[in-house]
Design a protein around this motif. Structure first.
Motif, PDB file in Angstrom:
ATOM      1  N   VAL A  97       0.842  -1.202   0.000  1.00 18.85           N
ATOM      2  CA  VAL A  97       0.000   0.000   0.000  1.00 18.85           C
ATOM      3  C   VAL A  97       0.873   1.247   0.000  1.00 18.85           C
ATOM      4  O   VAL A  97       1.880   1.294   0.710  1.00 18.85           O
ATOM      5  N   LYS A  98       0.476   2.235  -0.773  1.00 17.63           N
ATOM      6  CA  LYS A  98       1.134   3.541  -0.697  1.00 17.63           C
ATOM      7  C   LYS A  98       0.118   4.544  -0.164  1.00 17.63           C
ATOM      8  O   LYS A  98      -0.878   4.854  -0.815  1.00 17.63           O
ATOM      9  N   LEU A  99       0.376   5.039   1.040  1.00 17.53           N
ATOM     10  CA  LEU A  99      -0.544   5.987   1.669  1.00 17.53           C
ATOM     11  C   LEU A  99      -0.480   7.344   0.992  1.00 17.53           C
ATOM     12  O   LEU A  99       0.586   7.796   0.570  1.00 17.53           O
ATOM     13  N   LYS A 100      -1.624   8.005   0.938  1.00 15.48           N
ATOM     14  CA  LYS A 100      -1.652   9.425   0.559  1.00 15.48           C
ATOM     15  C   LYS A 100      -1.399  10.251   1.810  1.00 15.48           C
ATOM     16  O   LYS A 100      -1.677   9.805   2.930  1.00 15.48           O
ATOM     17  N   PRO A 101      -0.868  11.459   1.644  1.00 19.63           N
ATOM     18  CA  PRO A 101      -0.554  12.286   2.816  1.00 19.63           C
ATOM     19  C   PRO A 101      -1.770  12.582   3.688  1.00 19.63           C
ATOM     20  O   PRO A 101      -1.635  12.828   4.889  1.00 19.63           O
ATOM     21  N   GLU A 102      -2.958  12.534   3.118  1.00 15.13           N
ATOM     22  CA  GLU A 102      -4.177  12.838   3.885  1.00 15.13           C
ATOM     23  C   GLU A 102      -4.523  11.755   4.900  1.00 15.13           C
ATOM     24  O   GLU A 102      -5.308  11.989   5.814  1.00 15.13           O
ATOM     25  N   ALA A 103      -3.995  10.559   4.738  1.00 10.27           N
ATOM     26  CA  ALA A 103      -4.361   9.433   5.617  1.00 10.27           C
ATOM     27  C   ALA A 103      -3.854   9.677   7.033  1.00 10.27           C
ATOM     28  O   ALA A 103      -2.650   9.775   7.266  1.00 10.27           O
ATOM     29  N   LYS A 104      -4.753   9.775   7.980  1.00  9.06           N
ATOM     30  CA  LYS A 104      -4.408  10.022   9.390  1.00  9.06           C
ATOM     31  C   LYS A 104      -5.079   9.042  10.350  1.00  9.06           C
ATOM     32  O   LYS A 104      -4.663   8.919  11.500  1.00  9.06           O
ATOM     33  N   PHE A 105      -6.130   8.369   9.878  1.00  7.12           N
ATOM     34  CA  PHE A 105      -6.895   7.463  10.726  1.00  7.12           C
ATOM     35  C   PHE A 105      -7.233   6.194   9.943  1.00  7.12           C
ATOM     36  O   PHE A 105      -7.117   6.157   8.720  1.00  7.12           O
ATOM     37  N   VAL A 106      -7.672   5.181  10.677  1.00  2.21           N
ATOM     38  CA  VAL A 106      -8.047   3.906  10.079  1.00  2.21           C
ATOM     39  C   VAL A 106      -9.388   3.475  10.661  1.00  2.21           C
ATOM     40  O   VAL A 106      -9.648   3.659  11.848  1.00  2.21           O
ATOM     41  N   MET A 107     -10.220   2.908   9.796  1.00  2.00           N
ATOM     42  CA  MET A 107     -11.432   2.229  10.245  1.00  2.00           C
ATOM     43  C   MET A 107     -11.281   0.756   9.893  1.00  2.00           C
ATOM     44  O   MET A 107     -11.023   0.419   8.726  1.00  2.00           O
ATOM     45  N   LEU A 108     -11.404  -0.102  10.886  1.00  2.00           N
ATOM     46  CA  LEU A 108     -11.369  -1.539  10.674  1.00  2.00           C
ATOM     47  C   LEU A 108     -12.805  -2.021  10.497  1.00  2.00           C
ATOM     48  O   LEU A 108     -13.651  -1.790  11.366  1.00  2.00           O
ATOM     49  N   HIS A 109     -13.065  -2.680   9.379  1.00  2.00           N
ATOM     50  CA  HIS A 109     -14.415  -3.141   9.054  1.00  2.00           C
ATOM     51  C   HIS A 109     -14.478  -4.659   9.173  1.00  2.00           C
ATOM     52  O   HIS A 109     -13.693  -5.375   8.534  1.00  2.00           O
ATOM     53  N   GLY A 110     -15.414  -5.150   9.974  1.00  2.00           N
ATOM     54  CA  GLY A 110     -15.642  -6.584  10.100  1.00  2.00           C
ATOM     55  C   GLY A 110     -16.959  -6.976   9.458  1.00  2.00           C
ATOM     56  O   GLY A 110     -17.701  -6.133   8.933  1.00  2.00           O
TER      57      GLY A 110
END
Length: 197
Positions: A97-110
């Motif tokens: 994965v290559k993150l974009k600079p905007e990525a600051k948080f994560v949501m884990l989806h189950g």
């Protein structure tokens, strides 16, 4: 019978308000997903990344795995020490994965719409991984088979069971558990259990 922390010199590992257990309690809301055809399972990485990535179950099992050891702490006040897991390090996953600079948080989806949020820095810690085995056994459906996230420095609801998606977000937002009263972060040593704490 749970160990007495006074006898074992492990007080510093047990957050306030927690009780040790030798078992592995199962706590969830709703039904447990069961998988009859693993060809239908996949793990999707999406959001603020350069290109969306989807792993089939076969692809995921082909990723390098290693052993992790940790303590886990449930918001319902039990703690289980010295867990041994097998899984895929988040750092291994992030090689795809290559993150974009905007990525600051994560949501884990189950499965079944379960989700939980965390800051990107917490997701990227070297202690965070995607687990497939616990104490030498494949995860049971009740404990998140085939794959669960494991984020051991936060309360265990942040270790999303039945993982199907990892969303990289610009802004924080509550997941299922946080919308229903749980703390947005969930540090067990600060007793961040509920949103009114």
């Amino acid at each position: 019978m749970p160990a007495d922390p006074k006898d074992t010199g492990i007080n510093h590992r047990i957050p306030p308000g927690q009780t040790l257990t030798e078992g592995f309690p199962v706590l969830h809301y709703g039904s447990v997903p069961y998988y009859n055809d693993m060809g239908k399972w996949d793990l999707r990485l999406f959001g603020w990344i350069e290109e969306e990535v989807t792993f089939s179950y076969k692809d995921f099992l082909a990723l390098p795995r290693r052993e992790f050891k940790n303590d886990i702490h449930c918001v319902t006040t039990w703690s289980k020490l010295d867990n041994v897991w097998e899984g895929v390090a988040v750092s291994t996953l992030m090689e795809h994965v290559k993150l974009k600079p905007e990525a600051k948080f994560v949501m884990l989806h189950g499965e079944h719409g379960w989700s939980t949020n965390l800051p990107l820095d917490d997701f990227l810690r070297d202690t965070t991984f995607l687990g497939i085995r616990h104490n030498g056994q494949l995860l049971t459906p009740e404990h998140g088979y085939p794959v669960r996230a494991v984020v051991p420095h936060l309360y265990f609801w942040k270790s999303a069971k039945w993982l199907r998606g990892i969303e990289f977000m610009e802004k924080d937002k509550p997941g299922f558990w946080e919308r229903n009263g749980y703390h947005m972060y969930g540090n067990p040593f600060k007793e961040q259990r509920y949103d009114f704490d």
